[in-house]
Design a protein around this motif. Structure first.
Motif, PDB file in Angstrom:
ATOM      1  N   ALA A 254       0.832  -1.208   0.000  1.00 55.96           N
ATOM      2  CA  ALA A 254       0.000   0.000   0.000  1.00 55.96           C
ATOM      3  C   ALA A 254       0.865   1.256   0.000  1.00 55.96           C
ATOM      4  N   ILE A 255       0.182   2.405  -0.116  1.00 58.48           N
ATOM      5  CA  ILE A 255       0.874   3.703  -0.025  1.00 58.48           C
ATOM      6  C   ILE A 255       0.103   4.616   0.935  1.00 58.48           C
ATOM      7  N   LEU A 256       0.737   5.713   1.304  1.00 61.32           N
ATOM      8  CA  LEU A 256       0.152   6.672   2.245  1.00 61.32           C
ATOM      9  C   LEU A 256      -0.492   7.821   1.472  1.00 61.32           C
ATOM     10  N   LEU A 257      -1.750   8.129   1.830  1.00 62.85           N
ATOM     11  CA  LEU A 257      -2.443   9.277   1.212  1.00 62.85           C
ATOM     12  C   LEU A 257      -2.896  10.243   2.310  1.00 62.85           C
ATOM     13  N   GLY A 258      -3.599  11.308   1.919  1.00 68.39           N
ATOM     14  CA  GLY A 258      -4.171  12.261   2.890  1.00 68.39           C
ATOM     15  C   GLY A 258      -3.143  13.052   3.670  1.00 68.39           C
ATOM     16  N   VAL A 259      -1.964  13.210   3.085  1.00 71.43           N
ATOM     17  CA  VAL A 259      -0.834  13.823   3.801  1.00 71.43           C
ATOM     18  C   VAL A 259      -1.078  15.298   4.136  1.00 71.43           C
ATOM     19  N   ASP A 260      -1.851  15.986   3.312  1.00 71.20           N
ATOM     20  CA  ASP A 260      -2.112  17.423   3.550  1.00 71.20           C
ATOM     21  C   ASP A 260      -2.713  17.665   4.932  1.00 71.20           C
ATOM     22  N   THR A 261      -3.586  16.756   5.377  1.00 69.57           N
ATOM     23  CA  THR A 261      -4.227  16.883   6.701  1.00 69.57           C
ATOM     24  C   THR A 261      -3.169  16.884   7.791  1.00 69.57           C
ATOM     25  N   TYR A 262      -2.234  15.907   7.717  1.00 68.00           N
ATOM     26  CA  TYR A 262      -1.216  15.803   8.766  1.00 68.00           C
ATOM     27  C   TYR A 262      -0.293  17.023   8.738  1.00 68.00           C
TER      28      TYR A 262
ATOM     29  N   GLU B 218       9.222  14.787  10.709  1.00 69.05           N
ATOM     30  CA  GLU B 218      10.371  14.207   9.999  1.00 69.05           C
ATOM     31  C   GLU B 218      10.020  12.856   9.383  1.00 69.05           C
ATOM     32  N   VAL B 219       9.275  12.030  10.145  1.00 67.74           N
ATOM     33  CA  VAL B 219       8.878  10.711   9.632  1.00 67.74           C
ATOM     34  C   VAL B 219       8.047  10.866   8.364  1.00 67.74           C
ATOM     35  N   ILE B 220       7.078  11.800   8.376  1.00 65.38           N
ATOM     36  CA  ILE B 220       6.213  11.975   7.194  1.00 65.38           C
ATOM     37  C   ILE B 220       7.028  12.472   5.997  1.00 65.38           C
ATOM     38  N   ASP B 221       7.968  13.392   6.241  1.00 70.32           N
ATOM     39  CA  ASP B 221       8.852  13.873   5.154  1.00 70.32           C
ATOM     40  C   ASP B 221       9.634  12.724   4.524  1.00 70.32           C
ATOM     41  N   GLU B 222      10.283  11.931   5.384  1.00 69.69           N
ATOM     42  CA  GLU B 222      11.112  10.816   4.892  1.00 69.69           C
ATOM     43  C   GLU B 222      10.235   9.749   4.221  1.00 69.69           C
ATOM     44  N   TRP B 223       9.066   9.502   4.822  1.00 69.36           N
ATOM     45  CA  TRP B 223       8.117   8.512   4.291  1.00 69.36           C
ATOM     46  C   TRP B 223       7.720   8.870   2.862  1.00 69.36           C
ATOM     47  N   LEU B 224       7.403  10.142   2.646  1.00 73.00           N
ATOM     48  CA  LEU B 224       6.981  10.589   1.310  1.00 73.00           C
ATOM     49  C   LEU B 224       8.105  10.486   0.297  1.00 73.00           C
ATOM     50  N   LYS B 225       9.350  10.762   0.754  1.00 76.93           N
ATOM     51  CA  LYS B 225      10.499  10.628  -0.150  1.00 76.93           C
ATOM     52  C   LYS B 225      10.672   9.171  -0.568  1.00 76.93           C
ATOM     53  N   VAL B 226      10.619   8.265   0.436  1.00 79.90           N
ATOM     54  CA  VAL B 226      10.740   6.827   0.135  1.00 79.90           C
ATOM     55  C   VAL B 226       9.617   6.426  -0.821  1.00 79.90           C
ATOM     56  N   GLN B 227       8.407   6.896  -0.519  1.00 80.96           N
ATOM     57  CA  GLN B 227       7.240   6.506  -1.325  1.00 80.96           C
ATOM     58  C   GLN B 227       7.387   6.924  -2.786  1.00 80.96           C
ATOM     59  N   ARG B 228       7.829   8.168  -2.998  1.00 81.22           N
ATOM     60  CA  ARG B 228       7.999   8.660  -4.372  1.00 81.22           C
ATOM     61  C   ARG B 228       8.977   7.782  -5.151  1.00 81.22           C
ATOM     62  N   ASN B 229      10.144   7.525  -4.526  1.00 78.91           N
ATOM     63  CA  ASN B 229      11.169   6.721  -5.199  1.00 78.91           C
ATOM     64  C   ASN B 229      10.753   5.266  -5.352  1.00 78.91           C
ATOM     65  N   TRP B 230      10.114   4.740  -4.304  1.00 83.05           N
ATOM     66  CA  TRP B 230       9.664   3.338  -4.354  1.00 83.05           C
ATOM     67  C   TRP B 230       8.649   3.136  -5.482  1.00 83.05           C
TER      68      TRP B 230
END
Length: 296
Positions: free
Chosen positions: A114-122, A161-173
């Motif tokens: 899966a992937i993470l969505l709804g990031v704008d809320t956080y 920081e976790v959300i920033d890094e998570w999104l970077k991993v997600q984009r590349n993954w």
């Protein structure tokens, strides 16, 4: 008649006049946020035990103790209590605001993960609360809540920081996953393939855990998770660089590949057993050739 009415009016006025000087005292003693520490400070300053939150403590008793003569001292203590209480209320509100916020984890294509969505809320909530919490750290009234403020500040910082890094991993993954799904690419880039596989493994485990524990701040306030995501990003950077060097080497070997975008070149290279994979890209590589006939 009029005389009786006047007498009643004068009696009420006298009572009001009597009561008026007691108002500041009453307000100070009933200040929300007066805790044990404030009553102790207050008692020390006025020289007698005062507990305005005690059921037996009445206005008559306050008058009897002559607290009206010390109203300025009492008001000062009450003002401190009110300002400290405002910090407590703000902290409670911030914690409360995160309770309904769950991570939005959505299945991604046919990857089995899966992937993470709804990031704008956080991010919106984090931005707002980081500003508020940092303002609190400069407050002269933070004393009793210093530890709690620091802890909350750390929770917000970790989550951000976790959300920033998570999104970077997600984009590349998301970009690399279909590429390293190809056995041909893995064969040609074994080191990058292993690195991507390590990241992919952690990604799948993390997404399963996030589904089980979806409360955003609970899941993201985790220093170990942050370190693991940072490590994944370093590995993915190495994978991307290796992939880029590999494509450059292929183009250097056959210059017409420079006419193709990375995705198009990868499409050909990921299907080395299928010569027909070049067919859709011939138009870009050669002038006046749309397709060719392949004979066995």
């Amino acid at each position: 008649g009029m005389g009786a009415q006047l007498a009643v009016g004068q009696a009420i006025k006298a009572e009001v006049d009597d009561f008026r000087p007691l108002l500041p005292l009453l307000l100070a003693l009933r200040t929300p946020g007066m805790e044990d520490r404030h009553w102790e400070t207050l008692s020390e300053k006025v020289g007698t035990t005062v507990r305005g939150d005690d059921e037996g403590f009445t206005l008559a008793k306050a008058k009897e103790m002559d607290l009206t003569s010390q109203v300025d001292t009492i008001t000062k203590v009450a003002e401190t209590a009110a300002k400290e209480y405002a910090i407590k209320v703000q902290l409670d509100r911030m914690e409360e605001a995160w309770k309904p916020v769950d991570l939005e984890i959505v299945e991604y294509r046919n990857t089995g993960t899966a992937i993470l969505l709804g990031v704008d809320t956080y991010i919106a909530l984090l931005d707002e609360q980081v500003t508020l919490t940092q303002a609190m750290t400069f407050s002269a009234f933070k004393g009793p809540y210093t530890e709690r403020i620091d802890k909350w500040n750390e929770a917000l910082s970790n989550t951000s920081e976790v959300i920033d890094e998570w999104l970077k991993v997600q984009r590349n993954w998301m970009y690399l996953q279909p590429i390293f799904d190809s056995p041909d690419i893995n064969k040609q880039l074994p080191t990058e393939g292993k690195r991507f596989s390590a990241v992919d493994k952690h990604w799948r485990v993390m997404m399963k855990q996030a589904l089980k524990k979806p409360k955003a701040i609970e899941f993201c306030n985790d220093a170990k998770l942050l370190a693991k995501l940072q490590e994944s990003n370093q590995l993915l950077d190495q994978v991307s660089k290796g992939l880029s060097d590999y494509l450059e080497a292929k183009r250097a070997g056959y210059s017409r590949f420079y006419f193709l975008a990375d995705e198009e070149l990868l499409e050909i290279l990921s299907e080395t057993k299928d010569p027909l994979a070049v067919q859709p890209h011939l138009r870009k590589c050669f002038e006046a050739i749309a397709s060719v006939i392949f004979e066995k």
